[in-house]
Design a protein around this motif. Structure first.
Motif, short mmCIF file in Angstrom:
data_model
loop_
_atom_site.label_atom_id
_atom_site.label_comp_id
_atom_site.label_asym_id
_atom_site.label_seq_id
_atom_site.Cartn_x
_atom_site.Cartn_y
_atom_site.Cartn_z
N TRP A 123 0.68 -1.60 -0.23
CA TRP A 123 0.06 -0.09 0.00
C TRP A 123 0.97 1.99 -0.11
O TRP A 123 2.10 0.99 0.23
N THR A 124 0.65 2.29 -0.22
CA THR A 124 1.03 3.27 0.22
C THR A 124 1.76 4.07 1.33
O THR A 124 0.99 3.47 2.12
N CYS A 125 3.59 4.23 1.54
CA CYS A 125 3.38 4.23 2.11
C CYS A 125 3.56 5.83 3.26
O CYS A 125 3.44 6.72 2.87
N ASP A 135 -5.39 5.06 4.89
CA ASP A 135 -4.23 4.60 4.19
C ASP A 135 -3.34 3.90 5.38
O ASP A 135 -3.29 3.28 5.06
N GLU A 136 -3.49 4.31 6.54
CA GLU A 136 -2.47 3.73 7.76
C GLU A 136 -2.94 2.75 7.63
O GLU A 136 -2.62 1.76 8.01
N TYR A 139 -2.20 0.23 4.88
CA TYR A 139 -0.57 0.05 5.18
C TYR A 139 0.10 -1.19 6.19
O TYR A 139 -0.11 -2.17 6.03
N GLU A 142 -1.15 -4.91 5.02
CA GLU A 142 -0.59 -5.46 4.36
C GLU A 142 1.01 -5.70 5.31
O GLU A 142 1.34 -6.57 4.44
N THR A 179 10.07 1.10 5.55
CA THR A 179 8.84 1.22 5.92
C THR A 179 8.84 -0.18 6.57
O THR A 179 9.63 -1.25 6.76
#
Length: 231
Positions: A123-125, A135-136, A139, A142, A179
């Motif tokens: 996912w978007t970092c 998004d968190e 993230y 995932e 990440t």
């Protein structure tokens, strides 16, 4: 045995989604890919396809696109991309695979020859543009999926095997900051990782080295619709 990679095929046999609206270089893109694929890949080789496989919304329609890959040589390993809405139910997908050269990864791993391959969408970092609370959550989810995948890889891996990771989204930002994904890749001994998602004029290096892991961007338009050799 050679390993190649490509991603973001965006096939559309049953969907009205011509890719040439994104630029003239996309015209006839699948024919370009197939021509290059047939020149390079032998039946014993592996091709890693890191998501955004088909524009289809239903699995039955996506299978039409997948069957178009069945005519191509090699063993094909897939992960889900952000546009693969048809990817629902991994057991059903595996049972519906066109033949035994298709492998679909989801919170697990596969061993082919002396290679163990893990993969998930990613996912978007954090610290990327417009990163949100939602998004968190995705993230972190995932990150957990990769934890499960690496646990399965540990079960499969034998002495001397090489570990490869597949992820759809870039596993780090342009600053190459750590990440959840890069940390797990390093901790588990990944040698090379492939990813896609980046298109057009958006900048991202085709090859990046970070803490002993080599990262390869494999979006098909970034590779001029050809396969890149991983091993």
């Amino acid at each position: 045995m050679n390993i190649y990679a490509i991603s973001d095929l965006h096939l559309s046999a049953t969907a009205d989604k011509p890719m040439d609206v994104f630029g003239g270089n996309w015209e006839g893109h699948f024919e370009k890919i197939k021509t290059d694929w047939k020149k390079k890949v032998q039946p014993e080789d592996i091709v890693l396809i890191s998501g955004d496989i088909s524009w289809a919304m239903k699995m039955s329609d996506a299978l039409v696109d997948l069957r178009s890959l069945a005519e191509l040589p090699g063993k094909k390993v897939f992960i889900r991309g952000n546009h693969d809405y048809w990817w629902n139910g991994i057991t059903k997908l595996r049972d519906s695979a066109p033949d035994d050269t298709f492998y679909f990864l989801q919170t697990d791993a596969v061993r082919i020859g002396e290679f163990v391959i893990v993969g998930s969408r990613g996912w978007t970092c954090p610290d990327s543009a417009d990163f949100t609370e939602q998004d968190e959550k995705l993230y972190l989810r995932e990150g957990e999926r990769f934890r499960l995948a690496f646990a399965d890889a540990a079960r499969l891996k034998q002495e001397g095997d090489t570990l490869i990771a597949m992820i759809h989204y870039p596993p780090f930002n342009l600053k190459k900051e750590d990440t959840l994904f890069t940390q797990q890749f390093e901790e588990n001994g990944v040698k090379k990782a492939v990813f896609g998602h980046i298109h057009g004029a958006a900048y991202f290096p085709l090859k990046t080295e970070k803490n002993g892991v080599e990262y390869l961007l494999t979006s098909c338009d970034k590779l001029n619709f050809s396969l890149v050799k991983v091993y």
